[in-house]
Design an enzyme around this catalytic site. Sequence first.
Site, PDB file in Angstrom:
ATOM      1  N   HIS A 129      39.270  34.084  29.053  1.00  0.00           N
ATOM      2  CA  HIS A 129      38.585  32.798  29.002  1.00  0.00           C
ATOM      3  C   HIS A 129      37.218  32.994  29.678  1.00  0.00           C
ATOM      4  O   HIS A 129      37.093  33.824  30.584  1.00  0.00           O
ATOM      5  CB  HIS A 129      39.435  31.796  29.795  1.00  0.00           C
ATOM      6  CG  HIS A 129      38.957  30.379  29.759  1.00  0.00           C
ATOM      7  ND1 HIS A 129      37.927  29.907  30.539  1.00  0.00           N
ATOM      8  CD2 HIS A 129      39.393  29.322  29.034  1.00  0.00           C
ATOM      9  CE1 HIS A 129      37.750  28.617  30.302  1.00  0.00           C
ATOM     10  NE2 HIS A 129      38.623  28.240  29.388  1.00  0.00           N
ATOM     11  N   ASP A 206      44.306  35.989  36.177  1.00  0.00           N
ATOM     12  CA  ASP A 206      44.087  34.601  35.762  1.00  0.00           C
ATOM     13  C   ASP A 206      45.386  34.095  35.156  1.00  0.00           C
ATOM     14  O   ASP A 206      45.720  34.405  34.022  1.00  0.00           O
ATOM     15  CB  ASP A 206      42.942  34.544  34.737  1.00  0.00           C
ATOM     16  CG  ASP A 206      42.755  33.145  34.176  1.00  0.00           C
ATOM     17  OD1 ASP A 206      43.475  32.224  34.589  1.00  0.00           O
ATOM     18  OD2 ASP A 206      41.879  32.982  33.292  1.00  0.00           O
ATOM     19  N   GLN A 209      47.282  30.258  31.957  1.00  0.00           N
ATOM     20  CA  GLN A 209      48.129  29.996  30.797  1.00  0.00           C
ATOM     21  C   GLN A 209      49.575  30.446  31.004  1.00  0.00           C
ATOM     22  O   GLN A 209      50.376  30.365  30.088  1.00  0.00           O
ATOM     23  CB  GLN A 209      47.564  30.678  29.549  1.00  0.00           C
ATOM     24  CG  GLN A 209      46.321  30.035  28.999  1.00  0.00           C
ATOM     25  CD  GLN A 209      46.516  28.575  28.599  1.00  0.00           C
ATOM     26  OE1 GLN A 209      47.634  28.102  28.420  1.00  0.00           O
ATOM     27  NE2 GLN A 209      45.433  27.851  28.472  1.00  0.00           N
ATOM     28  N   LYS A 232      47.482  22.350  33.615  1.00  0.00           N
ATOM     29  CA  LYS A 232      48.151  23.084  32.533  1.00  0.00           C
ATOM     30  C   LYS A 232      49.613  23.341  32.880  1.00  0.00           C
ATOM     31  O   LYS A 232      50.323  24.028  32.150  1.00  0.00           O
ATOM     32  CB  LYS A 232      47.441  24.421  32.284  1.00  0.00           C
ATOM     33  CG  LYS A 232      46.000  24.256  31.786  1.00  0.00           C
ATOM     34  CD  LYS A 232      45.357  25.614  31.603  1.00  0.00           C
ATOM     35  CE  LYS A 232      43.850  25.539  31.484  1.00  0.00           C
ATOM     36  NZ  LYS A 232      43.381  25.029  30.190  1.00  0.00           N
ATOM     37  N   CYS A 370      36.681  28.581  24.473  1.00  0.00           N
ATOM     38  CA  CYS A 370      36.038  29.244  25.618  1.00  0.00           C
ATOM     39  C   CYS A 370      36.383  30.721  25.671  1.00  0.00           C
ATOM     40  O   CYS A 370      36.621  31.276  26.754  1.00  0.00           O
ATOM     41  CB  CYS A 370      36.425  28.571  26.939  1.00  0.00           C
ATOM     42  SG  CYS A 370      35.999  26.840  27.032  1.00  0.00           S
TER      43      CYS A 370
END
Length: 412
Positions: A129, A206, A209, A232, A370
Amino acid sequence: GDMMSAAMLAGGFHGLDQRVNDAPLAYLDNAATTHMPLSVRQAMDAFEAHSRANIHRGVHTLSQRATDAFEQARTTLKRFVGAGDAHELVFTSGATDALNLVASGLSDAAHAVPVLRPGDEIITTALEHHANLVPWQLAARRSGAELLVLRPDAGGRLHPDDLARLVGPRTRVFAVTACANATGERPPYEELLALAAEAGALTVLDAAQAVAHDVPDVSRLDCDFMAFSGHKMYGPMGTGALVGRRAALEALTPLRFGGDMVEWVSEADAGFAGLPMRLEGGTPNVAGAVGLAAAADFIDVTGRDRIDAHVRALRSHAVQRLSALPGVTVLAPDATRSAIVSFVARGVHPHDIGTLLDQRGIAVRTGHHCAQPLLACLGVGPTTRASFAIYNTHAEVERLADAVAQALEVLQ
Ligand code: PMP
């Protein structure tokens, strides 16, 4: 009939129980933002109703209650991601904020011993992202380090062998996603992080997700920093965290200077507080932290494995139905442990598909998500993306596939 519509009602996801354009809402945009269960909204409301006050500097009862609520939320979230005594958790406004804190904190030239110096290398990947790419571009520019990008194969997969060829004695940082938001690909991040750590790099994951269904356990990973967002994972918007090894967090220059993050201040100088407050300057979003912890509790009470199995089954179902449609290519069709399905259709713009789906009450996301470098690597333009959460149903996947098929008939 469908098991998870019961989950939706039991969880009190009231925002999903509505009609959109004369059809029942099918909310399939969970990789962008999930909805919140009633338990999360109630936890935040209870804080606001009974304990609202500023934290950490009051002797009065409400201030102490607010401080306790904030620190209890920190403890809950540390346990949620497997953080132990060697770790600390810093509240942020989201994954973007957390990643910027790391990239900026490692590249500050004013730091007594800046971590990143001219000639050093930062490695990130083409699956990221923009929030895990652009801050590193800036960090490289600020420090004189070089930014290298680990590229995927034609199927969008990352390979440890390729990383092994890229790392070297100058590699200081390796940053990778736990799941690519534009395709749903889940890279072998355990192996990639271990390889980079072995080469002496600081490692950044990261997890934006992943946390909602495939929660990384930081104590089992070669992971110095992990970032995630609350919105999220069934939690409030504008919340998130940076979890890290204490020693790694100590090396960061703070992003925000001011109240709460200092021990003492004179006209000319200041001494900073210890972790985690050193990195949490200013009044934090206390109700948000309380809500984020309630969201972690929701995931644990519902069952991580149960959520993961459910979203993976929905994804497989969607891949199978969508890839059978004429002219449709599903990206990363074989991705494992994924809640995201992203596809392109020959000759049709995703915005047109998304618009027709919305007319039937189906919410998906369209565009570059993104993640422009990844789509460029894969040689595709904007995509249509559906993404699943615990409250989605197989009936909704059927509605999605039928509606896409009908949209393609109109548009192709
Ligand atoms: N990383 C990934 C993989 C994401 O999917 C997102 C959000 N789409 C982010 C980072 C940024 O999260 P936020 O906007 O909550 O800061």
